[in-house]
Design a protein around this motif. Structure first.
Motif, PDB file in Angstrom:
ATOM      1  N   ALA A  80      25.742  14.351   3.016  1.00 16.26           N
ATOM      2  CA  ALA A  80      26.288  13.003   3.219  1.00 16.26           C
ATOM      3  C   ALA A  80      27.404  13.026   4.266  1.00 16.26           C
ATOM      4  CB  ALA A  80      26.804  12.441   1.897  1.00 16.26           C
ATOM      5  N   ALA A  81      28.227  14.076   4.267  1.00 17.12           N
ATOM      6  CA  ALA A  81      29.304  14.183   5.249  1.00 17.12           C
ATOM      7  C   ALA A  81      28.738  14.317   6.660  1.00 17.12           C
ATOM      8  CB  ALA A  81      30.203  15.371   4.921  1.00 17.12           C
ATOM      9  N   VAL A  82      27.682  15.118   6.811  1.00 23.31           N
ATOM     10  CA  VAL A  82      27.034  15.283   8.122  1.00 23.31           C
ATOM     11  C   VAL A  82      26.451  13.953   8.577  1.00 23.31           C
ATOM     12  CG1 VAL A  82      25.058  16.362   9.294  1.00 23.31           C
ATOM     13  CG2 VAL A  82      26.599  17.752   7.899  1.00 23.31           C
ATOM     14  N   GLU A  83      25.800  13.244   7.679  1.00 28.62           N
ATOM     15  CA  GLU A  83      25.199  11.963   8.044  1.00 28.62           C
ATOM     16  C   GLU A  83      26.265  10.939   8.441  1.00 28.62           C
ATOM     17  OE1 GLU A  83      21.921  11.385   8.561  1.00 28.62           O
ATOM     18  OE2 GLU A  83      21.796  13.539   8.178  1.00 28.62           O
ATOM     19  N   GLU A  84      27.403  10.983   7.780  1.00 28.35           N
ATOM     20  CA  GLU A  84      28.500  10.060   8.117  1.00 28.35           C
ATOM     21  C   GLU A  84      29.029  10.341   9.527  1.00 28.35           C
ATOM     22  OE1 GLU A  84      32.992   8.916   6.615  1.00 28.35           O
ATOM     23  OE2 GLU A  84      31.649   9.947   5.222  1.00 28.35           O
ATOM     24  N   ILE A  85      29.193  11.622   9.855  1.00 24.75           N
ATOM     25  CA  ILE A  85      29.671  11.982  11.191  1.00 24.75           C
ATOM     26  C   ILE A  85      28.629  11.587  12.236  1.00 24.75           C
ATOM     27  CG2 ILE A  85      30.330  13.891  12.711  1.00 24.75           C
ATOM     28  CD1 ILE A  85      31.395  15.322  10.148  1.00 24.75           C
ATOM     29  N   LYS A  86      27.353  11.823  11.954  1.00 23.10           N
ATOM     30  CA  LYS A  86      26.296  11.438  12.893  1.00 23.10           C
ATOM     31  C   LYS A  86      26.317   9.928  13.147  1.00 23.10           C
ATOM     32  CE  LYS A  86      22.919  15.132  12.115  1.00 23.10           C
ATOM     33  NZ  LYS A  86      21.563  15.469  11.615  1.00 23.10           N
ATOM     34  N   ALA A  87      26.548   9.150  12.098  1.00 21.48           N
ATOM     35  CA  ALA A  87      26.602   7.693  12.250  1.00 21.48           C
ATOM     36  C   ALA A  87      27.770   7.287  13.143  1.00 21.48           C
ATOM     37  CB  ALA A  87      26.709   7.021  10.882  1.00 21.48           C
ATOM     38  N   LYS A  88      28.923   7.932  12.966  1.00 23.99           N
ATOM     39  CA  LYS A  88      30.089   7.627  13.794  1.00 23.99           C
ATOM     40  C   LYS A  88      29.828   7.992  15.254  1.00 23.99           C
ATOM     41  CE  LYS A  88      33.554   8.035  10.153  1.00 23.99           C
ATOM     42  NZ  LYS A  88      34.687   8.829   9.641  1.00 23.99           N
ATOM     43  N   LEU A  89      29.185   9.141  15.479  1.00 21.16           N
ATOM     44  CA  LEU A  89      28.862   9.552  16.844  1.00 21.16           C
ATOM     45  C   LEU A  89      27.890   8.575  17.491  1.00 21.16           C
ATOM     46  CD1 LEU A  89      28.517  13.416  16.309  1.00 21.16           C
ATOM     47  CD2 LEU A  89      30.282  12.257  17.663  1.00 21.16           C
ATOM     48  N   THR A  90      26.907   8.128  16.729  1.00 24.26           N
ATOM     49  CA  THR A  90      25.927   7.170  17.238  1.00 24.26           C
ATOM     50  C   THR A  90      26.608   5.857  17.596  1.00 24.26           C
ATOM     51  OG1 THR A  90      24.164   8.211  15.941  1.00 24.26           O
ATOM     52  CG2 THR A  90      23.771   5.955  16.707  1.00 24.26           C
ATOM     53  N   LYS A  92      29.547   5.460  18.632  1.00 22.61           N
ATOM     54  CA  LYS A  92      30.327   5.663  19.858  1.00 22.61           C
ATOM     55  C   LYS A  92      29.439   5.979  21.062  1.00 22.61           C
ATOM     56  CE  LYS A  92      34.468   7.305  17.496  1.00 22.61           C
ATOM     57  NZ  LYS A  92      35.518   6.467  18.033  1.00 22.61           N
ATOM     58  N   GLY A  93      28.128   6.063  20.835  1.00 25.27           N
ATOM     59  CA  GLY A  93      27.205   6.366  21.925  1.00 25.27           C
ATOM     60  C   GLY A  93      27.241   7.816  22.364  1.00 25.27           C
ATOM     61  N   ILE A  94      27.675   8.699  21.485  1.00 21.14           N
ATOM     62  CA  ILE A  94      27.761  10.127  21.803  1.00 21.14           C
ATOM     63  C   ILE A  94      26.493  10.821  21.329  1.00 21.14           C
ATOM     64  CG2 ILE A  94      29.048  12.261  21.403  1.00 21.14           C
ATOM     65  CD1 ILE A  94      31.507  10.436  20.871  1.00 21.14           C
ATOM     66  N   GLU A  95      25.844  11.524  22.244  1.00 18.91           N
ATOM     67  CA  GLU A  95      24.618  12.246  21.899  1.00 18.91           C
ATOM     68  C   GLU A  95      24.958  13.571  21.233  1.00 18.91           C
ATOM     69  OE1 GLU A  95      21.724  12.551  24.987  1.00 18.91           O
ATOM     70  OE2 GLU A  95      22.102  10.511  25.679  1.00 18.91           O
ATOM     71  N   PHE A  96      24.098  14.005  20.360  1.00 24.43           N
ATOM     72  CA  PHE A  96      24.283  15.264  19.643  1.00 24.43           C
ATOM     73  C   PHE A  96      22.927  15.830  19.305  1.00 24.43           C
ATOM     74  CE2 PHE A  96      24.422  11.706  16.722  1.00 24.43           C
ATOM     75  CZ  PHE A  96      23.487  12.047  15.769  1.00 24.43           C
ATOM     76  N   GLU A  97      22.901  17.126  19.064  1.00 23.34           N
ATOM     77  CA  GLU A  97      21.647  17.772  18.668  1.00 23.34           C
ATOM     78  C   GLU A  97      21.378  17.460  17.199  1.00 23.34           C
ATOM     79  OE1 GLU A  97      20.677  21.587  19.934  1.00 23.34           O
ATOM     80  OE2 GLU A  97      21.931  21.510  21.723  1.00 23.34           O
ATOM     81  N   GLY A  98      20.144  17.154  16.883  1.00 21.98           N
ATOM     82  CA  GLY A  98      19.783  16.762  15.528  1.00 21.98           C
ATOM     83  C   GLY A  98      20.049  17.823  14.483  1.00 21.98           C
ATOM     84  N   ASP A  99      19.995  19.096  14.891  1.00 25.06           N
ATOM     85  CA  ASP A  99      20.190  20.176  13.921  1.00 25.06           C
ATOM     86  C   ASP A  99      21.608  20.757  13.965  1.00 25.06           C
ATOM     87  OD1 ASP A  99      19.969  21.383  16.386  1.00 25.06           O
ATOM     88  OD2 ASP A  99      18.623  22.973  15.708  1.00 25.06           O
TER      89      ASP A  99
END
Length: 113
Positions: A80-90, A92-99
């Protein structure tokens, strides 16, 4: 199998009674001793963890140990913590690797703020 100390419930049982952790019933027993985890937080009982897992719709074996139940809860919270950070990055329009792991994602988020 781990054993725990509980308050005696009858005469002649002494200052405490040792029972197997899997036999602990929070409706009947009162836990004694150190109940804090390595992080200083109070350790949840198996019944409390089961209640949280049930509320989160996470399946578990009815006779699972407290430690294995805690592992399930910890795994869910980490995900859940990883998903929350991914949502915040999204957002902000910041790309990240899915894994990417939590530390890498958090570093991206920190750099953006």
């Amino acid at each position: 199998m781990p054993v725990i100390q509980v308050q005696p419930w009858g005469e002649g049982q002494g200052d405490f009674v040792m029972i197997e952790e899997s036999d602990f019933n929070p409706d009947f027993h009162v836990l004694l001793g150190d109940t804090s985890g390595s992080d200083g937080k109070a350790k949840l009982t198996a019944a409390e963890i089961k209640a949280k897992l049930t509320a989160l719709n996470i399946e578990f074996k009815g006779n699972a140990s407290r430690d294995s139940l805690q592992d399930l809860l910890d795994e869910h919270e980490a995900h859940a913590a990883v998903e929350e950070i991914k949502a915040k990055l999204t957002e902000k329009g910041i790309e990240f690797e899915g894994d990417a792991d939590q530390a890498a994602l958090q570093a991206l988020l920190d750099a953006a703020e």
